[in-house]
Write a protein that holds these residues in place. Structure first.
Motif, PDB file in Angstrom:
ATOM      1  N   GLY A 334     -13.371  -0.248   0.478  1.00  0.00           N
ATOM      2  CA  GLY A 334     -12.816   0.578   1.636  1.00  0.00           C
ATOM      3  C   GLY A 334     -11.759  -0.446   2.360  1.00  0.00           C
ATOM      4  N   ARG A 335     -12.079  -1.514   2.283  1.00  0.00           N
ATOM      5  CA  ARG A 335     -11.020  -2.584   2.946  1.00  0.00           C
ATOM      6  C   ARG A 335      -9.523  -2.468   2.210  1.00  0.00           C
ATOM      7  NH1 ARG A 335     -12.704  -8.986   3.355  1.00  0.00           N
ATOM      8  NH2 ARG A 335     -14.011  -8.057   4.855  1.00  0.00           N
ATOM      9  N   GLN A 338      -8.062   1.174   3.000  1.00  0.00           N
ATOM     10  CA  GLN A 338      -7.979   1.426   4.361  1.00  0.00           C
ATOM     11  C   GLN A 338      -6.874   2.054   5.064  1.00  0.00           C
ATOM     12  OE1 GLN A 338      -8.307  -2.059   6.790  1.00  0.00           O
ATOM     13  NE2 GLN A 338      -6.777  -3.093   5.910  1.00  0.00           N
ATOM     14  N   ASP A 339      -5.770   2.266   4.475  1.00  0.00           N
ATOM     15  CA  ASP A 339      -4.522   3.022   4.783  1.00  0.00           C
ATOM     16  C   ASP A 339      -4.467   4.319   4.079  1.00  0.00           C
ATOM     17  OD1 ASP A 339      -3.527   0.901   6.134  1.00  0.00           O
ATOM     18  OD2 ASP A 339      -2.529  -0.093   4.647  1.00  0.00           O
ATOM     19  N   SER A 344     -10.740   6.601   2.439  1.00  0.00           N
ATOM     20  CA  SER A 344     -11.471   5.878   3.158  1.00  0.00           C
ATOM     21  C   SER A 344     -12.809   6.698   3.901  1.00  0.00           C
ATOM     22  CB  SER A 344     -10.813   5.462   4.603  1.00  0.00           C
ATOM     23  OG  SER A 344      -9.768   4.434   4.171  1.00  0.00           O
ATOM     24  N   HIS A 348     -16.766   5.891   3.095  1.00  0.00           N
ATOM     25  CA  HIS A 348     -17.699   5.719   4.403  1.00  0.00           C
ATOM     26  C   HIS A 348     -18.743   6.626   4.272  1.00  0.00           C
ATOM     27  CE1 HIS A 348     -18.872   5.212   8.523  1.00  0.00           C
ATOM     28  NE2 HIS A 348     -18.869   6.855   8.502  1.00  0.00           N
TER      29      HIS A 348
END
Length: 370
Positions: A334-335, A338-339, A344, A348
């Protein structure tokens, strides 16, 4: 219960026949397995029931036993091979051969990359029992070869089988290619979802949950697709792909796995004691997560990845591997992504779904190794 016991039963009990076949395949005894099924058919069990209610049911049990870590991969493969031989023995038995074909020509094929051919083989045998002219092409058929076969034989329908959902993008290519030459596609197999949702997403002409339903669909007939409208649908059918997130995840898969693996030890301290083999298997698991994320982006289904992770958690738990290690891997992915809004969101929701399945974490270093 022996094969002789089955042969002497006037009206074979399905549970007894299934148990006899299960014992035979678990023991790796293909002759006893064949005698069990052929003997049951000799005693009055319909051939279609032998195929779908016995062989297919036992094969499903084989898969469940592997997932529960009660069968090895080798035993699973051996069982599948035995079932293939039993189907062949039944089909070539002088008293139980299918009738001469009198219906339309159907090509039954597994999508490119799909090696689980037994469901397609069972479908082929059932269709033959209903008088259809069947070309069974087997596992892992590249799309150009499938299209060439359709041109050469003039098949009226393609029955496309896929078991693993990772093959859905390739299935989409096959569906589009078949329709582009005017041949409708009937989709089937676990990859398309229990309700056929992915068959509809990918534009298949029809979907069947099992072989009996496939017979009904083919009996009603499928309209020949218009190649021009198929071309337009192929372009506009999945508008969400315009954001390029799927393409980006696929093209950077190696980097995503490498970066996640490099940082996972910080997030999951038990990994510090992993052996080289355990680290390799962890890298494979991360790769599977990335692959399923990519397909989730392709079909635009946020529930796709959570379903895979719930299944994976069960498999890991059966092998005394802590499924909690999946969560930090998801966080690290996810990091990196993240864009990318859709990726994302999917990650999540996958973490949220996984959190409901996991027990409280062990103190650092106290959990079993993966």
């Amino acid at each position: 219960m022996t094969a002789t016991d089955v042969q002497r039963t006037a009206a074979p009990d399905l549970d007894h026949v299934r148990e006899a076949l299960w014992q035979a395949v678990r023991d790796g005894d293909e002759y006893r397995a064949s005698d069990t099924v052929v003997g049951a058919v000799d005693a009055g069990l319909p051939v279609e029931s032998a195929l779908l209610d016995v062989i297919a049911a036992v094969q499903a049990r084989v898969g469940a036993e592997w997932a529960a870590n009660r069968l090895t991969v080798a035993q699973e493969h051996a069982a599948t091979a035995i079932h293939e031989r039993v189907i062949a023995a039944l089909g070539h038995h002088p008293r139980h051969r299918p009738p001469e074909p009198h219906g339309t020509r159907v090509t039954v094929v597994c999508v490119d990359g799909e090696w689980h051919a037994l469901p397609a083989r069972l479908l082929s045998e059932v269709l033959r029992r209903h008088g259809l002219r069947v070309d069974f092409l087997g596992a892992h058929v590249p799309v150009p070869h499938l299209v060439s076969h359709l041109h050469r034989t003039g098949a009226r329908t393609v029955a496309l089988s896929a078991t693993f959902s990772l093959h859905l993008p390739t299935a989409h290519t096959a569906i589009t290619a078949c329709q582009a030459v005017g041949v409708p596609v009937l989709a089937g197999g676990a990859a398309f979802g229990p309700d056929g949702r992915y068959a509809r997403t990918l534009g298949a002409d029809a979907w069947a949950p099992d072989a009996r339903a496939a017979v009904d669909v083919l009996a009603r007939g499928l309209d020949r697709p218009d190649p021009l409208s198929c071309d337009r649908r192929a372009v506009s059918g999945l508008p969400h792909l315009a954001d390029q997130e799927y393409t980006m995840v696929v093209s950077t898969r190696r980097q995503l796995v490498k970066e996640t693996l490099a940082r996972l030890e910080e997030r999951y301290p038990p990994m510090r004691s992993y052996t080289h083999q355990q680290r390799e298997r962890t890298a494979e698991d991360i790769g599977h997560i990335v692959d399923h994320l990519a397909v989730a982006l392709y079909v635009d289904d946020p529930e796709f990845l959570p379903r895979f992770l719930r299944w994976t958690a069960g498999v890991l738990d059966a092998r005394s591997v802590p499924a909690r290690s999946l969560d930090p891997a998801l966080a690290l992915l996810g990091r990196q992504l993240q864009d990318f809004p859709r990726a994302s969101r999917i990650l999540h929701e996958a973490r949220a779904a996984l959190d409901h399945l996991l027990p409280a974490p062990h103190p650092p270093g106290s959990g079993p190794a993966a």
